[in-house]
Structure formats: structure tokens, C-alpha cells
Write a protein that holds these residues in place. Structure first.
Motif, short mmCIF file in Angstrom:
data_model
loop_
_atom_site.label_atom_id
_atom_site.label_comp_id
_atom_site.label_asym_id
_atom_site.label_seq_id
_atom_site.Cartn_x
_atom_site.Cartn_y
_atom_site.Cartn_z
N MET A 31 -2.46 -3.47 -11.09
CA MET A 31 -2.23 -4.62 -10.21
C MET A 31 -2.17 -4.19 -8.75
O MET A 31 -2.66 -4.90 -7.87
CB MET A 31 -0.95 -5.34 -10.62
N GLN A 32 -1.57 -3.03 -8.47
CA GLN A 32 -1.49 -2.56 -7.09
C GLN A 32 -2.88 -2.32 -6.52
O GLN A 32 -3.17 -2.64 -5.36
CB GLN A 32 -0.67 -1.27 -7.02
N ALA A 35 -4.40 -5.64 -5.73
CA ALA A 35 -3.79 -6.17 -4.51
C ALA A 35 -4.37 -5.49 -3.27
O ALA A 35 -4.69 -6.15 -2.27
CB ALA A 35 -2.28 -5.98 -4.56
N ASP A 36 -4.51 -4.17 -3.35
CA ASP A 36 -5.08 -3.43 -2.22
C ASP A 36 -6.51 -3.88 -1.94
O ASP A 36 -6.91 -4.04 -0.77
CB ASP A 36 -5.07 -1.92 -2.51
N ASN A 41 -0.31 -7.97 -0.45
CA ASN A 41 0.70 -7.14 -1.07
C ASN A 41 0.88 -7.53 -2.54
O ASN A 41 0.46 -8.61 -2.97
CB ASN A 41 2.04 -7.21 -0.32
N LYS A 42 1.49 -6.63 -3.29
CA LYS A 42 1.62 -6.83 -4.73
C LYS A 42 2.48 -8.04 -5.06
O LYS A 42 2.23 -8.74 -6.05
CB LYS A 42 2.20 -5.57 -5.37
N LEU A 45 0.35 -11.03 -4.98
CA LEU A 45 -0.51 -11.05 -6.17
C LEU A 45 0.25 -11.61 -7.37
O LEU A 45 -0.27 -12.45 -8.12
CB LEU A 45 -1.03 -9.64 -6.48
N HIS A 46 1.50 -11.17 -7.53
CA HIS A 46 2.32 -11.65 -8.65
C HIS A 46 2.72 -13.12 -8.47
O HIS A 46 3.04 -13.79 -9.46
CB HIS A 46 3.56 -10.77 -8.82
N LYS A 52 -1.11 -8.80 -15.47
CA LYS A 52 -2.51 -8.39 -15.46
C LYS A 52 -3.31 -9.17 -16.50
O LYS A 52 -4.47 -9.52 -16.29
CB LYS A 52 -2.61 -6.88 -15.71
#
Length: 203
Positions: A31-32, A35-36, A41-42, A45-46, A52
Motif C-alpha cells: 500500500m505504501q 501511495a507513493d 500519503n498512506k 490512500l486508506h 489492499k
């Protein structure tokens, strides 16, 4: 954050996730990393996707929503049976070359989450084969093709189109070809698969 900004961010997330999933698969993606890639930022995303798995399903649904209408249109248009087989094969292979993660995801989800596939069936434009089945029946009666169950013929079409994507690493090793050469082989299969099936059933 405006509605337009929210929608744009989600599109960026889906595009980033698609690229990472294509490169590393469901299990290898992080996930990181997604996001990148999406330049967020993570935590954000969440906010959009809690896991995931949910993100992967969203990517799949997005792609499937493009493929399903194409296949459904081919299966239910007025083209004759042989033309339909050719058009179906061309549409399927062309699409999956652009979205290579789809076949493995379908198999993975069938094993892990059968209900997800059932959810897809409720979506608009999910492919139906009723007209295809009737065309097979009519073609047999008219002496155009050998007797064969329409369901078996459809499975044969799917299998011949699907396996080269599922078995890509093994087939590349057995054939001793690189990714570029293998992709060209897949492109060539559009004609080869259709011809093989048509020649196998026609009288």
C-alpha cells in the motif's frame, strides 16, 4: 476537498495501483508503494480503500467494466457464429494484453472469494451466452458445424484464450522467449485461436 478533487485523486490511486499490481501482483504489492506512486500519503490512500484487497477489487472492477460490455456486445450482435468467434478472441486477447493482471486475479478470487465473482454477475452488461448458444444450435441443424454442446464450445474458446496469460512464466521458459517476443505471440494468437476453433467445428 472538492468533489472533483476527490474523483481525480481516486483515479490517480487506481492508475497507480493498476501499475503496481501489474508489476508485482496482488501479494507483492504494498500500500505504501501505491501511495507513493499516486503521490499521496498512506493515510489518504486508506481513506479511499481500507485494505489492499478492496483496492485490488476496485482495480479489477474498473477494468472488467470496460471488458464486459465489449464481450457482451460480440456475443449478442448479429454476426454469424464464425465471425463471432473471431471477434470474441480478438477483443479478449487485445484487452488482456493491456490488463495482464486480470486472468490471475479472476482465478485467485474464485478460490478465495467466490461471492465476488457472483457480484460481478449482477452488474449491467455482464456477458450472456444465450444468443451464442442458439447460434450454435442453429449452425448444427443447418449442417454448418459438427455437433457440439454450446457450453463446451464456449469453454474451449475461453480456455484457449485464457491459458497463455495464466501460464505466461512457464510458457516463456519453455519457448525460450523474452517478454516482447511472447507478447507478439499473444498478438498472433488472435488469428490462430479463431482459425483453430473454426476449423475444428466446421463441416
Amino acid at each position: 476537498m472538492t468533489k472533483e478533487k476527490l474523483e481525480n485523486t481516486e483515479i490517480e490511486i487506481l492508475n497507480a495501483a493498476k501499475e503496481i499490481f501489474q508489476q508485482k501482483g496482488m501479494d507483492g504489492a504494498r500500500m505504501q508503494e501505491i501511495a507513493d506512486k499516486a503521490k499521496i500519503n498512506k493515510a489518504l490512500l486508506h481513506y479511499y480503500y481500507r485494505s489492499k484487497q478492496l483496492l485490488f477489487e476496485a482495480v479489477f472492477k474498473s477494468a472488467f467494466s470496460l471488458l464486459a460490455p465489449q464481450l457482451n456486445k460480440v456475443l449478442n450482435d448479429d454476426s454469424d457464429l464464425f465471425e463471432k468467434i473471431t471477434k470474441f478472441t480478438d477483443s479478449y486477447i487485445t484487452f488482456v494484453i493491456k490488463h495482464p493482471y486480470l486472468p490471475n486475479f479472476v482465478i485467485q478470487e474464485l478460490n478465495k472469494n467466490p461471492d465476488f465473482v457472483m457480484k460481478l454477475r449482477s452488474q449491467e452488461n455482464f456477458p450472456t451466452i444465450d444468443k451464442f448458444k442458439q447460434q450454435v444450435t442453429d449452425a448444427i441443424k443447418e449442417g454448418i458445424i459438427k455437433p457440439i454442446e454450446a457450453e463446451q464450445l464456449f469453454i474451449n474458446i475461453i480456455a484457449l484464450n485464457l491459458f497463455p496469460f495464466l501460464g505466461e512464466p512457464l510458457l516463456m521458459a519453455l519457448l525460450n522467449v523474452d517478454k516482447k517476443s511472447y507478447t507478439q505471440l499473444l498478438q498472433d494468437r488472435k488469428a490462430h485461436v479463431a482459425d483453430f476453433i473454426i476449423n475444428a467445428i466446421k463441416i
